[in-house]
Design an enzyme around this catalytic site. Structure first.
Site, short mmCIF file in Angstrom:
data_model
loop_
_atom_site.label_atom_id
_atom_site.label_comp_id
_atom_site.label_asym_id
_atom_site.label_seq_id
_atom_site.Cartn_x
_atom_site.Cartn_y
_atom_site.Cartn_z
N ASP A 28 -33.74 8.20 23.45
CA ASP A 28 -32.62 7.35 23.03
C ASP A 28 -33.11 6.54 21.84
O ASP A 28 -34.09 5.80 21.96
CB ASP A 28 -32.21 6.39 24.15
CG ASP A 28 -31.54 7.11 25.32
OD1 ASP A 28 -31.27 8.32 25.20
OD2 ASP A 28 -31.30 6.46 26.35
N ASP B 274 -21.18 10.40 30.28
CA ASP B 274 -21.77 9.15 30.77
C ASP B 274 -20.91 8.61 31.91
O ASP B 274 -20.15 7.65 31.72
CB ASP B 274 -21.82 8.11 29.64
CG ASP B 274 -22.65 8.58 28.46
OD1 ASP B 274 -23.77 9.08 28.67
OD2 ASP B 274 -22.18 8.45 27.31
#
Ligand code: 1PR
Length: 523
Positions: free
Chosen positions: A223, A379
């Site tokens: 990330d 998500d």
């Protein structure tokens, strides 16, 4: 002169990088005359058969290419560069291929996840320069939905098993072409390319497997975002919260970490530009630079996500999601991952009575670059309900009741890095994205992210059952047993982790060593 045929689609950068890594100077053919001049020709290809043939015609490549091959000059085709040699493909009915080899290109059939994505083996049927340094136990990287069916058995160089046995490479004289991607097959792939470049003595590997097996993939995820000082860092959240005592957690530099994971045996590396929804990625040039630098010496597939959407800048210039994706591909990405925009697209399809509009980034990017190049990153967050009738969503009965003893739950999709919930469930989202043309699902889980409590097996199993495209289980890996558990209990093709790899708590090698006893992995 080593010449590469670039017909403008997909990631030819990684082939050039691999060839340059081997010390070659690569000339990119832009005209038919460049093909005439070549002494060694490499033809990589991604995208769709029809688009490829159309572009080859438009650029005047077809006749020189046929001539080059008729003269039996050294040629290496990769993926679509193999399929192009045949007469036609089920992918694009009515479109003629080069017809240099007799036969056609067929789609995988049967109860299989398609595309065939990942590391599989090969059975060598004849000696080849490509095998100069191989012993036959190696695995190479595949990503395709179609495979060639030659009429002449003499041209079969290798076969591979995936539900059925298919031809994974062909050879005739100085023509050799592989369905797999040597440029994405790590050190093994570089050895294959070296064999071709040197025109090595043809050799047959000593080991001939009875059958080959697709390996379960272990993916390292980075990330990435700018920290408060403006430096691009790898960060990691706890349930998507990447700040600790107010500052963005800094776990290292993206390019360095990616290199480390490549060396440690990651089968794939994913970068998520986690603030891409806020900052337009084409302005966020460092991210493109990260890709460029990484792809120079990391020879496994690279996926990039974050900010793939239409955008209008301050001067009123509009960029399409396809243009953003194209930039990512040109900078070295093999696949792009779409998060928030996938949710928006699915909401639109649902509002439209289940009909696709053709406008979504998933459809547009898949059309140009092929389904295998489009990953949808979900998500979701678990929402408990008393009864399946409480919500118009895909509801599961859970073994882990909610705070008020609720026995049911659904998984609410979110956008903007988990900041906003949307009225679509993860199972429906995955199903509709498959219809729109996504080639793979990256299934995160906000509740489990960064917790080390293991993957949410109920969520993963529900999504895996709903689609036929491969699913990547993500979020929550804490120990090696979590990987064997998610593979055994859900049947997913791959598993992704971030925190345990960044913090060096569990090395990738340890995960693979643990799995190797019971599953096929690339070691
Ligand atoms: O919406 O298209 O711009 O894409 C944004 C992308 O960035 C999405 O794919 C979304 O998942 C990701 N993202 C956005 N915010 C965050 C955040 O953490 N605040 N990261 C974020 C998602 C989840 C995984 C993580 C696994 C494994 N992070 O990438 O790597 O959960 O972690 P673990 O092994 O440590 O548990 P768009």
């Amino acid at each position: 002169m080593l010449t590469l045929l670039d017909y403008g689609a997909g990631n030819v950068r990684s082939v050039i990088n691999a060839l340059e890594h081997l010390g070659e100077t690569v000339h990119v053919a832009t005209t038919g005359a460049d093909i005439e001049r070549a002494t060694r020709l490499v033809f990589p290809g991604v995208g769709s058969f029809g688009t490829m043939m159309q572009t080859l015609h438009e650029r005047g490549f077809v006749a020189p290419l046929r001539r080059y091959l008729a003269e039996d000059r050294p040629f290496l085709g990769i993926c679509l560069g193999l399929q192009a040699l045949f007469e036609r493909s089920e992918e694009s009915p009515g479109v003629e291929g080069l017809g240099v080899l007799a036969g056609n290109v067929a789609r995988f059939r049967g109860d299989l996840s398609v595309p065939h994505i990942g590391w599989n083996g090969f059975v060598a049927h004849q000696p080849s320069p490509l095998f100069a340094e191989l012993d036959g136990r190696e695995k190479v990287y595949f990503v395709h939905s179609f495979h060639v069916v030659p009429r002449d058995p003499e041209v079969v160089l290798t076969t591979t098993d995936y539900g059925q046995r298919f031809v994974s490479a062909v050879q005739r004289g100085n023509l050799v072409a592989t369905q797999f991607h040597p440029e994405k097959s790590g050190a093994v792939g570089l050895a294959i390319l070296r064999g071709f470049l040197r025109g090595a003595e043809p050799r047959k590997p000593e080991h001939v497997p009875a059958r080959t097996q697709l390996a379960k993939r272990i993916i390292a995820c980075l990330d990435v975002r700018a920290n408060d000082h403006g430096d691009l860092v790898v960060t990691k959240g706890d349930q998507y919260d990447v700040r600790e005592e107010g500052a963005v957690r800094n776990l290292g530099k993206p390019v360095e970490l990616a290199r480390r994971y490549y060396e440690e045996g990651a089968d794939e590396i994913t970068f998520l530009n986690i603030t891409g929804f806020r900052h337009f990625p084409l302005r966020d040039m460092p991210m493109l630079e990260v890709l460029r630098q990484t792809s120079r010496d990391v020879f496994v597939p690279l996926t990039i996500g974050g900010g793939i959407r239409d955008y209008t800048d301050e001067e009123g210039r509009t960029y399409s999601a396809l243009e953003v994706a194209s930039q990512y591909f040109r900078s070295g990405a093999d696949k792009v991952s779409i998060g928030s925009e996938a949710v928006t697209a699915v909401e639109e399809v649902l509002r439209n009575g289940g009909r696709a509009t053709g406008r979504s980034p998933i459809e547009q990017i898949a059309h140009v670059y092929g389904n295998q190049a489009v990953v949808v990153s979900i998500d979701p967050r678990r929402v408990y309900v008393e009864s399946p009738e409480d919500v118009p969503h895909h509801v599961l009965e859970t073994a882990f009741p909610g705070p008020r003893g609720e026995r049911y739950c659904w998984y609410e999709c979110t956008v903007r890095g988990g900041r906003e919930g949307r009225p679509v469930d993860a199972v429906t989202l995955a199903r509709v994205c498959e219809q729109l043309g996504a080639g793979e699902i990256l299934l995160n889980c906000i509740d489990r992210d960064g917790t080390n409590r293991g993957f949410d097996l109920e969520l993963v199993a529900a999504v895996k059952q709903a689609v036929t495209i491969p699913v990547i289980a993500s979020s929550g890996a804490g120990v090696v047993e979590h990987f064997s558990e998610v593979f055994a209990q859900t049947g997913v093709e791959s598993a992704l982790a971030a925190g345990i790899f960044h913090r060096q708590e569990v090395p990738i090698g340890a995960v693979k060593a643990h799995l190797a006893g019971s599953l096929d992995v690339r070691v």
